[in-house]
Design an enzyme around this catalytic site. Structure first.
Site, mmCIF file in Angstrom:
data_model
loop_
_atom_site.group_PDB
_atom_site.id
_atom_site.type_symbol
_atom_site.label_atom_id
_atom_site.label_comp_id
_atom_site.label_asym_id
_atom_site.label_seq_id
_atom_site.Cartn_x
_atom_site.Cartn_y
_atom_site.Cartn_z
ATOM 1 N N ASP A 20 44.087 76.248 57.383
ATOM 2 C CA ASP A 20 43.035 75.301 57.754
ATOM 3 C C ASP A 20 43.693 73.947 57.953
ATOM 4 O OD1 ASP A 20 40.338 74.275 58.055
ATOM 5 O OD2 ASP A 20 40.602 73.341 56.098
ATOM 6 N N SER A 21 42.936 73.016 58.541
ATOM 7 C CA SER A 21 43.446 71.663 58.707
ATOM 8 C C SER A 21 43.631 70.968 57.361
ATOM 9 C CB SER A 21 42.465 70.863 59.561
ATOM 10 O OG SER A 21 41.174 70.919 58.988
ATOM 11 N N CYS A 83 39.772 77.434 59.864
ATOM 12 C CA CYS A 83 39.315 76.212 60.511
ATOM 13 C C CYS A 83 38.506 76.542 61.764
ATOM 14 C CB CYS A 83 40.549 75.391 60.881
ATOM 15 S SG CYS A 83 40.157 73.810 61.609
ATOM 16 N N GLU A 162 33.814 65.597 51.278
ATOM 17 C CA GLU A 162 35.056 65.319 50.537
ATOM 18 C C GLU A 162 34.819 64.272 49.446
ATOM 19 O OE1 GLU A 162 38.672 65.084 52.720
ATOM 20 O OE2 GLU A 162 38.288 67.014 53.678
ATOM 21 N N CYS A 194 31.638 74.699 60.448
ATOM 22 C CA CYS A 194 32.727 73.861 59.946
ATOM 23 C C CYS A 194 32.989 74.269 58.500
ATOM 24 C CB CYS A 194 32.317 72.388 60.022
ATOM 25 S SG CYS A 194 33.527 71.274 59.279
ATOM 26 N N HIS A 196 33.571 72.712 55.883
ATOM 27 C CA HIS A 196 33.005 71.920 54.787
ATOM 28 C C HIS A 196 31.507 72.159 54.570
ATOM 29 C CE1 HIS A 196 36.771 69.888 55.403
ATOM 30 N NE2 HIS A 196 36.518 68.965 54.498
HETATM 31 N N1 DGL Z 1 38.428 72.396 59.044
HETATM 32 C C1 DGL Z 1 37.746 71.691 60.108
HETATM 33 C C2 DGL Z 1 36.790 72.645 60.802
HETATM 34 O O1 DGL Z 1 36.327 73.616 60.241
HETATM 35 C C3 DGL Z 1 37.020 70.462 59.574
HETATM 36 C C4 DGL Z 1 37.931 69.310 59.202
HETATM 37 C C5 DGL Z 1 38.761 68.798 60.369
HETATM 38 O O2 DGL Z 1 38.206 68.154 61.284
HETATM 39 O O3 DGL Z 1 39.942 69.070 60.387
HETATM 40 O O4 DGL Z 1 36.496 72.439 61.952
#
Ligand code: DGL
Length: 287
Positions: A20-21, A83, A162, A194, A196
């Site tokens: 993931d990012s 992600c 977050e 997403c 989060h």
């Molecule tokens: N993990 C990213 C997503 O699911 C969210 C956070 C980011 O923008 O990197 O798109």
């Protein structure tokens, strides 16, 4: 190049790779751990370069390659792209070129939403890059061209989650602002597109009409990972898998925030900077 998976290791013993990012993909790791507790996991969170959701497709694709090659170096049997942004922008490319299965969150989320809608009107929320890619729309329309999809990006949700600001007046006001156009369009199903957003489910359920169903892509992808491993005869026979977490920066913050995303303490975090392995070494005389 020879990757470890070219060697003759029993696939069932090999870990699942997840990337993931940053920290959000722990919501996906959580669902996979719940469903498949015997599987070992190698997780990479690119905390040095997060967010991906505000970056161009070209940059996201480049990062996605570096993250995937890092996981391949850990002899993973499959790669889970936790992600949504990477799944939306780079999944096809990774899947075409890698020898092991690569699973993203878009298809499973789209499938669940298409199955559950009653009025054929679906909403999608995600990062700017995910929404701009129209990947959820395409996936839904491949399944059923009669379904209508309405999308909107919710850039404030990631920082709110977050910060732990997932309940109360502020996130509710922000959510109402973002969701009004989708609700005006008459959606009865909302894809949380997403990593989060699963943490916002209790707050969203408070402000949405009970008829609007929430689709959590992290739950749906875990079901798909299980099906894939079973189909390939690659389920681990262990009762408790090993877990390794790698981040590219700031492991302390990952550890502090990670518990809320993973649902348990995140232990054993190691720093890794995949891009350093895949960039050519500077030539003589260059800095
Ligand atoms: N993990 C990213 C997503 O699911 C969210 C956070 C980011 O923008 O990197 O798109």
């Amino acid at each position: 190049m020879v990757y470890p998976h070219d060697q003759d290791t029993n696939p069932a013993q090999r870990p699942i790779g997840i990337f993931d990012s940053g920290i959000g993909g722990l919501t996906v790791a959580r669902q996979i751990m719940r469903r498949l507790p015997g599987e070992s996991l190698v997780y990479f969170g690119d905390t040095a370069r997060v967010p991906y959701g505000t970056k161009s497709d070209r940059t996201v694709r480049e990062f996605a390659w570096e993250d995937s090659l890092f996981l391949l170096g850990h002899d993973v049997k499959t790669i889970v792209v936790a992600c949504n942004t990477v799944s939306a922008v780079a999944l096809d490319e990774l899947d075409r070129h890698l020898k092991i299965p690569v699973i993203g969150v878009i298809e499973p989320g789209a499938q669940a939403a298409a199955d559950r809608t009653r009025n054929g009107r679906l909403g999608v929320i995600g990062t700017q890059a995910t929404v701009d890619s129209r990947a959820y729309e395409r996936a839904v329309q491949r399944l059923n061209p009669r379904l209508s999809v309405f999308s909107t990006s919710c850039p404030l949700f990631v920082p709110l989650v977050e910060e732990g600001w997932v309940e109360g007046e502020v996130p509710q006001m922000v959510a109402r602002q973002y969701l009004t156009p989708l609700l005006d369009a008459g959606i009865d199903t909302l894809i949380l597109g997403c990593t989060h957003y699963p943490l916002l489910k209790p707050m969203l359920s408070q402000i949405l009409d009970p008829d609007v169903q929430l689709v959590d892509s992290s739950e749906e992808i875990a079901i798909q990972v299980q099906a894939l491993l079973e189909q390939r005869g690659e389920r681990s026979d262990s009762t408790h898998g090993a877990r390794h977490f790698f981040v590219s920066d700031y492991p302390r913050r990952f550890e502090e925030l990670g518990k809320r995303f993973l649902g348990e303490p995140v232990g054993g975090i190691t720093i890794a900077e995949p891009w350093k392995h895949f960039r050519p070494a500077p030539m003589k005389g260059q800095p």
